[in-house]
Design a protein around this motif. Structure first.
Motif, PDB file in Angstrom:
ATOM      1  N   CYS A 190       8.204  12.224  -6.623  1.00 46.80           N
ATOM      2  CA  CYS A 190       7.721  10.984  -6.324  1.00 46.80           C
ATOM      3  C   CYS A 190       8.953  10.707  -5.588  1.00 46.80           C
ATOM      4  CB  CYS A 190       7.559  10.141  -7.722  1.00 46.80           C
ATOM      5  SG  CYS A 190       9.155  10.312  -8.752  1.00 46.80           S
ATOM      6  N   PHE A 191       8.723   9.163  -4.965  1.00 47.10           N
ATOM      7  CA  PHE A 191       9.384   8.659  -4.018  1.00 47.10           C
ATOM      8  C   PHE A 191      10.199   7.375  -4.282  1.00 47.10           C
ATOM      9  CE2 PHE A 191       9.257   7.040   0.794  1.00 47.10           C
ATOM     10  CZ  PHE A 191      10.124   8.350   1.305  1.00 47.10           C
ATOM     11  N   GLY A 192      11.232   7.242  -4.748  1.00 46.65           N
ATOM     12  CA  GLY A 192      12.206   6.456  -5.223  1.00 46.65           C
ATOM     13  C   GLY A 192      12.898   5.554  -4.320  1.00 46.65           C
ATOM     14  N   VAL A 193      12.337   4.604  -3.635  1.00 47.89           N
ATOM     15  CA  VAL A 193      12.984   3.805  -2.697  1.00 47.89           C
ATOM     16  C   VAL A 193      13.176   2.096  -2.897  1.00 47.89           C
ATOM     17  CG1 VAL A 193      12.986   3.257  -0.122  1.00 47.89           C
ATOM     18  CG2 VAL A 193      12.484   5.396  -0.867  1.00 47.89           C
ATOM     19  N   THR A 194      11.579   1.954  -3.208  1.00 50.19           N
ATOM     20  CA  THR A 194      11.795   0.307  -3.398  1.00 50.19           C
ATOM     21  C   THR A 194      12.302  -0.290  -4.773  1.00 50.19           C
ATOM     22  OG1 THR A 194       9.472   0.511  -2.351  1.00 50.19           O
ATOM     23  CG2 THR A 194       9.934  -1.515  -3.485  1.00 50.19           C
ATOM     24  N   GLU A 195      13.026  -1.311  -4.574  1.00 53.82           N
ATOM     25  CA  GLU A 195      13.960  -1.831  -5.759  1.00 53.82           C
ATOM     26  C   GLU A 195      13.476  -3.289  -5.865  1.00 53.82           C
ATOM     27  OE1 GLU A 195      17.995  -0.976  -6.065  1.00 53.82           O
ATOM     28  OE2 GLU A 195      17.813   0.934  -5.779  1.00 53.82           O
ATOM     29  N   ALA A 219      15.518  -5.604  -3.808  1.00 58.66           N
ATOM     30  CA  ALA A 219      15.745  -5.590  -2.592  1.00 58.66           C
ATOM     31  C   ALA A 219      14.504  -5.795  -1.787  1.00 58.66           C
ATOM     32  CB  ALA A 219      16.238  -4.132  -2.269  1.00 58.66           C
ATOM     33  N   GLY A 220      13.285  -5.313  -2.237  1.00 53.06           N
ATOM     34  CA  GLY A 220      11.872  -5.498  -1.574  1.00 53.06           C
ATOM     35  C   GLY A 220      12.030  -4.330  -0.268  1.00 53.06           C
ATOM     36  N   LEU A 221      11.556  -5.315   0.716  1.00 48.24           N
ATOM     37  CA  LEU A 221      11.593  -4.759   2.047  1.00 48.24           C
ATOM     38  C   LEU A 221      12.932  -4.501   2.653  1.00 48.24           C
ATOM     39  CD1 LEU A 221       8.281  -6.504   3.089  1.00 48.24           C
ATOM     40  CD2 LEU A 221       8.453  -4.015   3.063  1.00 48.24           C
ATOM     41  N   ASP A 222      13.780  -5.122   2.144  1.00 52.05           N
ATOM     42  CA  ASP A 222      15.226  -5.221   2.839  1.00 52.05           C
ATOM     43  C   ASP A 222      15.723  -4.091   2.199  1.00 52.05           C
ATOM     44  OD1 ASP A 222      17.598  -5.698   3.852  1.00 52.05           O
ATOM     45  OD2 ASP A 222      18.017  -7.582   2.511  1.00 52.05           O
ATOM     46  N   ILE A 272      11.118   0.230  -8.383  1.00 52.48           N
ATOM     47  CA  ILE A 272       9.824  -0.315  -8.746  1.00 52.48           C
ATOM     48  C   ILE A 272       8.764   0.403  -7.894  1.00 52.48           C
ATOM     49  CG2 ILE A 272       9.958  -2.398  -7.160  1.00 52.48           C
ATOM     50  CD1 ILE A 272       8.828  -3.695  -9.927  1.00 52.48           C
ATOM     51  N   TRP A 273       7.694   0.507  -8.364  1.00 52.27           N
ATOM     52  CA  TRP A 273       6.237   0.710  -7.554  1.00 52.27           C
ATOM     53  C   TRP A 273       6.561   2.500  -7.347  1.00 52.27           C
ATOM     54  CZ3 TRP A 273       2.043  -1.722  -8.199  1.00 52.27           C
ATOM     55  CH2 TRP A 273       2.276  -3.107  -8.014  1.00 52.27           C
ATOM     56  N   THR A 274       7.259   3.146  -8.030  1.00 50.32           N
ATOM     57  CA  THR A 274       7.468   4.677  -7.775  1.00 50.32           C
ATOM     58  C   THR A 274       6.116   5.152  -8.084  1.00 50.32           C
ATOM     59  OG1 THR A 274       9.733   4.144  -8.477  1.00 50.32           O
ATOM     60  CG2 THR A 274       9.129   6.506  -8.069  1.00 50.32           C
ATOM     61  N   SER A 275       5.450   5.864  -7.387  1.00 50.99           N
ATOM     62  CA  SER A 275       3.873   6.282  -7.504  1.00 50.99           C
ATOM     63  C   SER A 275       4.202   7.675  -8.006  1.00 50.99           C
ATOM     64  CB  SER A 275       3.027   6.201  -6.375  1.00 50.99           C
ATOM     65  OG  SER A 275       2.976   5.021  -6.068  1.00 50.99           O
ATOM     66  N   THR A 276       3.441   8.190  -8.954  1.00 54.50           N
ATOM     67  CA  THR A 276       3.392   9.418  -9.565  1.00 54.50           C
ATOM     68  C   THR A 276       4.450   9.687 -10.437  1.00 54.50           C
ATOM     69  OG1 THR A 276       4.019  10.762  -7.680  1.00 54.50           O
ATOM     70  CG2 THR A 276       1.722  10.466  -7.699  1.00 54.50           C
ATOM     71  N   VAL A 325       4.742  -0.620   3.842  1.00 56.72           N
ATOM     72  CA  VAL A 325       5.621  -1.746   4.719  1.00 56.72           C
ATOM     73  C   VAL A 325       4.406  -3.055   4.820  1.00 56.72           C
ATOM     74  CG1 VAL A 325       4.972  -0.807   7.021  1.00 56.72           C
ATOM     75  CG2 VAL A 325       6.922  -2.543   6.681  1.00 56.72           C
ATOM     76  N   SER A 326       4.885  -4.167   4.852  1.00 55.77           N
ATOM     77  CA  SER A 326       3.849  -5.417   5.043  1.00 55.77           C
ATOM     78  C   SER A 326       3.459  -5.174   6.474  1.00 55.77           C
ATOM     79  CB  SER A 326       4.660  -6.335   4.329  1.00 55.77           C
ATOM     80  OG  SER A 326       5.593  -7.002   5.239  1.00 55.77           O
ATOM     81  N   GLU A 327       2.305  -6.191   6.434  1.00 53.07           N
ATOM     82  CA  GLU A 327       1.854  -6.606   7.823  1.00 53.07           C
ATOM     83  C   GLU A 327       3.004  -7.166   8.610  1.00 53.07           C
ATOM     84  OE1 GLU A 327      -1.917  -8.179   7.346  1.00 53.07           O
ATOM     85  OE2 GLU A 327      -2.730  -6.363   7.307  1.00 53.07           O
TER      86      GLU A 327
END
Ligand SMILES: Cc1cc2nc3c(=O)[nH]c(=O)nc-3n(C[C@H](O)[C@H](O)[C@H](O)COP(=O)(O)OP(=O)(O)OC[C@H]3O[C@@H](n4cnc5c(N)ncnc54)[C@H](O)[C@@H]3O)c2cc1C
Length: 386
Positions: free
Chosen positions: A121-126, A129-132, A154-158, A366-368
């Motif tokens: 899994c991919f643990g980046v988002t916190e 911090a959000g997108l920053d 947060i949101w770490t999928s799988t 990443v958001s629009e």
């Protein structure tokens, strides 16, 4: 521009595997909130989990373009995001390992991943911090033989399924760095559940593949699980991000293509006022319009993939691919629901499931807004706004 013979073969072979998994299979995985293990194993057995990985470790060493064609096929055969996200982390997540890992790390990490024996899994988002991304707070403190890590993702999928995590941390506080992108360090390590709590986030769709809040409490990571050099993690991560955008974009296109096909079938068959509803231009034209948007997004995704594979700069194109794919996919799914009338809202026709899953590509990775800000700044030379 058209697909090569090899690319057509990828599409045909992946389609054959996908056709072994019915709409009912996917609806059931969603209802039970169950990881699509049988599908994942079928893809592993077919050798598809290592499409972008070196042959030495069991991969096929093909490009992001081929991975994109594969993932479009995976998403457009009923499984939507549930199918795609059960495997797509394999295609972009470990890329920093391919580029910056030592031969020992590649052998130890890539071989079981490609064989379908280990999941990651991919643990980046916190949360704070959000997108920053450079404002993440998860901290890896140097200790004897490695690091002790504390923080939250947060949101770490799988993460419920995963044996490993690709984890972005800070090893130096942002305030102590000359540049915000410095002081970040990337690890690939065991997801030790004695030290890491993983809590499922209830969400709008794609219930088959969880996303989670992750709490890391004094996790020890040995030195040999660090990817590359300390402090350079952000640069390494960029090798995941552009491929991820291309793949998420073309997966969304696939979901839209699936929904459009279902809508066209329904519009041909459903008779109201004595004629098929698809004979009405009010039904026909919006569907034709969505087809045109999906086609243009598809080719933008492949264009971005071709640039990446050629080692050329592709930031604007990869962002545009994600943006166009997300929009075209979502709008095609929404139109498919409207075409089905009241039945669009019934689970029986599956378009509501596709619509819910197509929304993800508009929000993540990443958001629009951030995509447009990036293009505004880098392509149009407008002042930076984020
Ligand atoms: C289903 C799903 C799966 C995911 N899986 C993973 C995963 O496996 N691993 C992982 O690390 N992450 C994952 N994510 C997280 C995802 O990448 C983030 O949700 C996404 O990056 C947005 O971050 P955020 O939610 O914190 O939004 P925020 O940063 O809080 O932003 C909220 C809104 O404000 C806007 N905004 C913020 N700043 C600006 C600005 N300067 N200008 C204009 N608009 C601005 C944003 O565009 C957005 O619309 C997943 C998310 C979802 C929904």
């Amino acid at each position: 521009m058209q697909l090569t013979e090899q690319q057509h073969a990828i599409k045909d072979n992946v389609t054959k595997i996908c056709q072994g998994f019915s709409d009912d299979y996917w609806a059931n995985c969603e209802r039970q909130e169950e990881f699509p293990e049988a599908f994942y194993q079928a893809m592993a057995e077919g050798g598809w989990l290592g499409i972008t990985m070196p042959e030495t470790y069991g991969g096929t060493n093909l490009g992001v373009t081929e991975a994109a064609i594969m993932m479009n096929t995976v998403a457009r055969n009923g499984g939507a995001q549930a199918a795609a996200s059960s495997i797509h982390i394999n295609l972009f997540g470990p890329h920093p390992i391919v580029v910056f890992g030592t031969p020992e790390q590649k052998e130890r990490w890539l071989t079981p991943l490609i064989a379908g024996k280990e999941k990651t899994c991919f643990g980046v988002t916190e949360p704070n911090a959000g997108l920053d991304t450079t404002s993440i707070e998860t901290f890896a403190e140097r200790t004897d033989g490695g690091y002790t890590v504390n923080g939250r993702k947060i949101w770490t999928s799988t993460a419920q399924e995963a044996h490993k995590i690709m984890l972005l941390t800070r090893t130096r506080k942002k305030d102590d760095c000359d540049k915000a992108t410095e002081g970040l360090t990337l690890f690939y390590t065991d997801l030790d559940r004695n030290k890491v709590e993983v809590k499922r986030i209830p969400k709008m769709g794609r219930a088959a593949v969880e996303s989670n809040a992750v709490f890391i409490d004094n996790l020890f990571i040995p030195e040999e699980d660090r990817v590359g050099e300390e402090g350079k993690g952000f640069t390494y991560l960029l090798h995941s991000l552009n491929p991820e955008r291309i793949l998420v974009g073309i997966e969304a296109v696939g979901i839209g293509q699936d929904a459009l096909q279902r809508a066209a079938t329904y519009a041909r068959e459903r008779v109201v006022f004595g004629r098929p509803i698809g004979q009405n231009q009010g039904i026909q034209h919006p569907l034709a319009e969505k087809w045109a948007y999906l086609e243009s997004a598809y080719w933008m995704c492949l264009r971005a993939g071709a640039l990446y594979d050629a080692g050329e700069s592709c930031g604007a194109e990869a962002n545009a691919a994600k943006f166009l794919g997300g929009r075209a996919g979502f709008e095609a799914c929404t139109q498919a629901m409207l075409t089905h009338g009241g039945m669009g809202y019934a689970k029986e026709y599956h378009v509501e499931r596709l619509m819910r899953e197509s929304m993800i590509a508009r929000l993540a990775p990443v958001s629009e807004q951030l995509v447009l800000s990036f293009i505004g700044e880098r392509v149009l030379d407008l002042p930076k706004s984020y």
